[in-house]
Every structure is written in structure tokens, then in C-alpha cells.
Write an enzyme that holds these catalytic residues in place. Structure first.
Site, PDB file in Angstrom:
ATOM      1  CB  CYS A   1      -0.841  -0.033   1.138  1.00  0.00           C
ATOM      2  SG  CYS A   1      -2.277   1.372   1.208  1.00  0.00           S
TER       3      CYS A   1
ATOM      4  CB  CYS B   1     -17.593  -4.364  -1.129  1.00  0.00           C
ATOM      5  SG  CYS B   1     -16.546  -4.099  -2.748  1.00  0.00           S
TER       6      CYS B   1
HETATM    7  N1  SAM Z   1      -7.618   1.338   4.836  1.00  0.00           N
HETATM    8  C1  SAM Z   1      -8.986   0.995   4.706  1.00  0.00           C
HETATM    9  C2  SAM Z   1      -8.458  -0.721   4.663  1.00  0.00           C
HETATM   10  O1  SAM Z   1      -7.425  -1.095   4.476  1.00  0.00           O
HETATM   11  O2  SAM Z   1      -9.321  -1.414   4.711  1.00  0.00           O
HETATM   12  C3  SAM Z   1      -9.274   1.103   3.342  1.00  0.00           C
HETATM   13  C4  SAM Z   1      -8.638   1.418   2.113  1.00  0.00           C
HETATM   14  S1  SAM Z   1      -7.443   0.154   1.383  1.00  0.00           S
HETATM   15  C5  SAM Z   1      -6.482   1.089   0.360  1.00  0.00           C
HETATM   16  C6  SAM Z   1      -8.611  -0.711   0.346  1.00  0.00           C
HETATM   17  C7  SAM Z   1      -8.033  -1.943  -0.446  1.00  0.00           C
HETATM   18  O3  SAM Z   1      -7.183  -1.614  -1.346  1.00  0.00           O
HETATM   19  C8  SAM Z   1      -7.051  -2.777   0.286  1.00  0.00           C
HETATM   20  O4  SAM Z   1      -7.471  -3.833   1.190  1.00  0.00           O
HETATM   21  C9  SAM Z   1      -6.453  -3.428  -0.847  1.00  0.00           C
HETATM   22  O5  SAM Z   1      -6.982  -4.721  -1.045  1.00  0.00           O
HETATM   23  C10 SAM Z   1      -6.444  -2.365  -1.828  1.00  0.00           C
HETATM   24  N2  SAM Z   1      -5.166  -2.113  -2.162  1.00  0.00           N
HETATM   25  C11 SAM Z   1      -4.442  -1.142  -1.811  1.00  0.00           C
HETATM   26  N3  SAM Z   1      -3.292  -0.842  -2.360  1.00  0.00           N
HETATM   27  C12 SAM Z   1      -3.022  -1.465  -3.440  1.00  0.00           C
HETATM   28  C13 SAM Z   1      -2.141  -1.890  -4.775  1.00  0.00           C
HETATM   29  N4  SAM Z   1      -1.098  -1.266  -4.678  1.00  0.00           N
HETATM   30  N5  SAM Z   1      -2.563  -2.734  -5.620  1.00  0.00           N
HETATM   31  C14 SAM Z   1      -3.781  -3.417  -5.371  1.00  0.00           C
HETATM   32  N6  SAM Z   1      -4.700  -3.194  -4.462  1.00  0.00           N
HETATM   33  C15 SAM Z   1      -4.274  -2.341  -3.387  1.00  0.00           C
HETATM   34 FE1  SF4 Z   2      -3.183   0.875   3.140  1.00  0.00          FE
HETATM   35 FE2  SF4 Z   2      -5.496   0.401   4.283  1.00  0.00          FE
HETATM   36 FE3  SF4 Z   2      -3.348  -0.867   5.115  1.00  0.00          FE
HETATM   37 FE4  SF4 Z   2      -3.529   1.489   5.647  1.00  0.00          FE
HETATM   38  S1  SF4 Z   2      -5.006   0.101   6.452  1.00  0.00           S
HETATM   39  S2  SF4 Z   2      -1.711   0.739   4.705  1.00  0.00           S
HETATM   40  S3  SF4 Z   2      -4.789   2.556   4.034  1.00  0.00           S
HETATM   41  S4  SF4 Z   2      -4.587  -0.892   2.996  1.00  0.00           S
END
Ligand code: SAM
Ligand code: SF4
Ligand code: DTB
Length: 348
Positions: free
Chosen positions: A67, A195
Site C-alpha cells: 500500500c 464488498c
Molecule cells: N484503509 C482501509 C483498509 O485497508 O481496509 C481502506 C482502504 S485500502 C487502500 C482498500 C484496499 O485497497 C486494500 O484492502 C487492498 O486490497 C487494496 N489496495 C491497496 N493498495 C493496493 C495496491 N497497490 N494494489 C492493489 N490493491 C491495493
Molecule cells: Fe493502506 Fe488500508 Fe493498509 Fe492503511 S490499512 S496501509 S490504507 S491498505
């Protein structure tokens, strides 16, 4: 030829060997089986269209290795405060005008603080009043937070399992797989739709891809939407430089998800910008029937809307219409999602 016959009744008891047997089918046979299941439950021309907005970006305390929003990695993503409702509404109006029927608000939180909930609830109420479906992804939720979001009119909550339980510890260390299951329980108990999906291309094995799908299908209710993300490799994250997944293996993952969760929307999620139109067409053929639409995901790119409009037109796909439930909504009616007219020249 068929190692396992897809069942007409959605099952929750798929065994790992059965799932692996589907993965091992000849590619064309697997795609044919998935396309057959897809037609039993959906009009295969229809694709549900959602738009994402990052309402609170970066600075996240978690260590998810994929992330770009984790504060501990140097990815060039600046941390922002929670957006104001008016700014969010302006983006939602634009998304609706461009043809999106669902608006998903994401926050880079481990979990929301109770003091954040009223402001997020206000965003949800106002977006819903535009006649759009609402979705949020804010991290882990307690039961009372889930109830408050539902009361504000939240239709869907996105919370991914991300990967197989046995691979999870190699990707995330700051929260447990069980924490994710607990949040999903709170979301279901509050009466919201789930989801829930994951990411492939993180260096996992086929067995572990099967393990992710097995964990999803074993949930007490199949998720209503199943985002299958292909890792977007962001420099500065630990997973940057991971060997790229064979595109046919990605299509196989979509096809197996479709067979296992026949009534769910399977979303061809992150990673589309890096995919060819032909690869996306194979994914739609294999049963994907939902996308994120709009130039940005949360912090990374997505195909521009002209490219998606042209792709829909070339493939004869149409945006799925959304029934807005009058009982659930203070503005009764039906939303007809249309991706804004495609200029003939764009597809000639
Ligand atoms: N922070 C919250 C969480 O982790 O549930 C919500 C936002 S988080 C960015 C949502 C989802 O985005 C993650 O669980 C992951 O599956 C997806 N995600 C994040 N970064 C990604 C990446 N570089 N490539 C593909 N999917 C990604
Ligand atoms: Fe990214 Fe969500 Fe993990 Fe935070 S909790 S690092 S926003 S995927
Ligand atoms: C999901 O499964 N994928 C979306 C949505 N749920 C929130 C997020 C993808 C994020 C890709 C990386 C980024 O743009 O920051």
C-alpha cells in the site's frame, strides 16, 4: 473434461482441492464454465460501474506491504485531512454525470475514530441523496460504528481479506486475519452489503490464490461484491519489484471467483490501467461484471474515461442499471447509469 461441475446452488463448503481442480482446467474450458455460470445469474452485457474517491489520503499507521498510503513507506503520497462534505459531493456529482452508479469513499485509516463517524455519516447521507449507491472503505469497524454508517444510508462496506490466511502474515503484520473477519461480521450484522475480495500478484502461489477464494466463499454470506485487485506496484512499497503474475493466471482467478460466487458482482478492480483491452475483455468473458470508473483509484491511476467508454462500445457492454429502493431512500426512483455517449470517432 470437467474436473468439477459448477453447482447451480451457491455453496460455502468448497474444498481447496476442488478449487485447485478448477484452476487446473484447460484455460478455454475454465472460461467457458465461468461464462456459463455468469449467464445463469446476470446479463453478460451489463457491467456495474463504481467511482472511487480517497476522502482521507495517506499517513496510515498500518504496514500493508502493497500500500502506497502506509506512512512508513516513502512513496511520495502526502497525508491529507478528511475532506469536507462539499468537496466530496462535488466529486460525486461529477461521477454521476459521467455515468457511475455507485460512489465509494475510501480513507487511509486503520479504523475510524468515533469522532470521525458523524462527518463520514454526513457524506454518506448527501451522496445517497444524489441517487447513487454508497460504499465506504474506512478500515476496521466496531459494531456501533457499523450501525451508525448503516443508519446514515451506507449500502456497501468494502473490507478485503486481501490474501489467503496462510500468506497473510507475509503481507501485513499490524492486524490479524481474524480482525478482518470480525469487521465483516459487524457489517453484515448492521444489515449492510459486503464488498470483499483481495489482491493477486503479490508473489503468492496458485494454492494461495485458491486459499483466498476459499476464504471468501466460506464467509457466512458470499460477499455481494468481490473486488479482484491485481497488485499495482508502487515504488517505495515492499512489494515493488514482485514478479508479475501471468495474465492468463489472473483471468483464471476471475473465472474461478465467478464459478464459486455465482451471484456476486466480481469486480475487475485495481490494475486495469496496466492491462491491455484484450486482457480486460477476457476478464469480462470469464465473468467479471464490475469496474472502477474514473481516472484515479485512491492514489494510483485507472484507465481514463474515454478509453473505458471506447472499450465498452467496442465490446458491446453497457453499464448496469441500479434500482434505488424507495423504502431505503428519501428520493425514490430508478437511476439509469449511462456512460456518457461515446463519440463514434473514438471507436471507429
Ligand atoms: N484503509 C482501509 C483498509 O485497508 O481496509 C481502506 C482502504 S485500502 C487502500 C482498500 C484496499 O485497497 C486494500 O484492502 C487492498 O486490497 C487494496 N489496495 C491497496 N493498495 C493496493 C495496491 N497497490 N494494489 C492493489 N490493491 C491495493
Ligand atoms: Fe493502506 Fe488500508 Fe493498509 Fe492503511 S490499512 S496501509 S490504507 S491498505
Ligand atoms: C478495492 O478492493 N480496491 C480499491 C477499493 N477496494 C477501495 C482500492 C484500490 C487501491 C489501489 C491503490 C491506490 O490507488 O492507492
Amino acid at each position: 473434461m470437467s474436473a468439477v461441475s459448477p453447482s447451480p446452488v451457491p455453496r460455502h463448503d468448497w474444498q481447496r482441492e476442488e478449487i485447485l481442480a478448477l484452476f487446473a482446467l484447460p484455460f478455454t474450458e475454465l472460461v467457458f464454465q465461468a461464462a456459463t455460470v455468469h449467464r445463469q445469474h446476470f446479463d453478460p452485457r451489463e457491467v456495474q460501474v463504481s467511482t472511487l474517491l480517497s476522502v482521507k489520503t495517506g499517513g496510515c499507521p498500518e504496514d500493508c506491504s502493497y500500500c502506497p498510503q502506509a506512512a512508513r513507506y516513502h512513496t511520495g503520497v502526502d497525508a491529507t485531512k478528511l475532506m469536507e462534505t462539499d468537496e466530496v459531493l462535488a466529486k460525486a456529482r461529477q461521477a454521476k454525470a459521467a455515468g457511475a452508479s455507485r460512489f465509494c469513499m475510501g480513507a487511509a485509516w486503520r479504523s475510524p475514530k468515533d469522532r470521525d463517524i458523524p462527518k463520514v455519516a454526513e457524506m454518506i447521507r448527501e451522496v445517497k441523496a444524489l441517487g447513487m449507491e454508497t460504499c465506504a472503505t474506512l478500515g476496521m469497524l466496531s459494531g456501533h460504528q457499523a450501525d451508525a454508517l448503516k443508519a446514515a444510508g451506507l449500502d456497501y462496506y468494502n473490507h478485503n481479506l486481501d490474501t489467503a490466511p496462510e500468506f497473510y502474515g507475509e503481507i501485513i503484520h499490524t492486524r490479524e486475519f481474524q480482525d478482518r473477519l470480525d469487521t465483516l461480521s459487524h457489517v453484515r450484522d448492521a444489515g449492510m452489503k459486503t464488498c470483499c475480495g483481495g489482491i493477486v500478484g503479490m508473489g503468492e502461489s496458485r494454492e494461495q490464490r485458491a486459499g483466498l477464494l476459499q476464504a471468501l466463499v466460506s464467509l457466512p454470506a458470499h460477499p455481494d461484491s468481490v473486488p479482484i485487485n491485481r497488485l499495482v506496484q508502487v515504488p517505495g512499497t515492499p512489494l515493488a519489484g514482485t514478479a508479475e503474475l501471468d495474465p492468463f493466471e489472473f483471468v483464471r482467478t476471475i473465472a474461478v471467483a465467478r464459478i464459486l460466487m455465482p451471484k456476486s458482482m466480481v469486480r475487475l478492480s485495481a490494475g486495469r490501467e496496466q492491462m491491455s483491452d484484450e486482457l480486460q475483455a477476457l476478464c469480462f468473458t470469464a465473468g467479471a461484471n464490475s469496474i472502477f470508473y474514473g481516472e484515479k483509484l485512491l492514489t494510483t491511476g485507472n484507465p481514463d474515461t474515454e478509453r473505458d467508454m471506447a472499450l465498452f462500445d467496442r465490446l458491446g457492454l453497457v453499464p448496469m442499471q441500479v434500482q434505488v429502493d424507495a423504502a431505503d431512500h428519501d428520493r425514490p426512483g430508478t437511476v439509469h447509469a449511462t456512460i456518457t455517449d461515446v463519440p463514434a470517432a473514438a471507436v471507429a
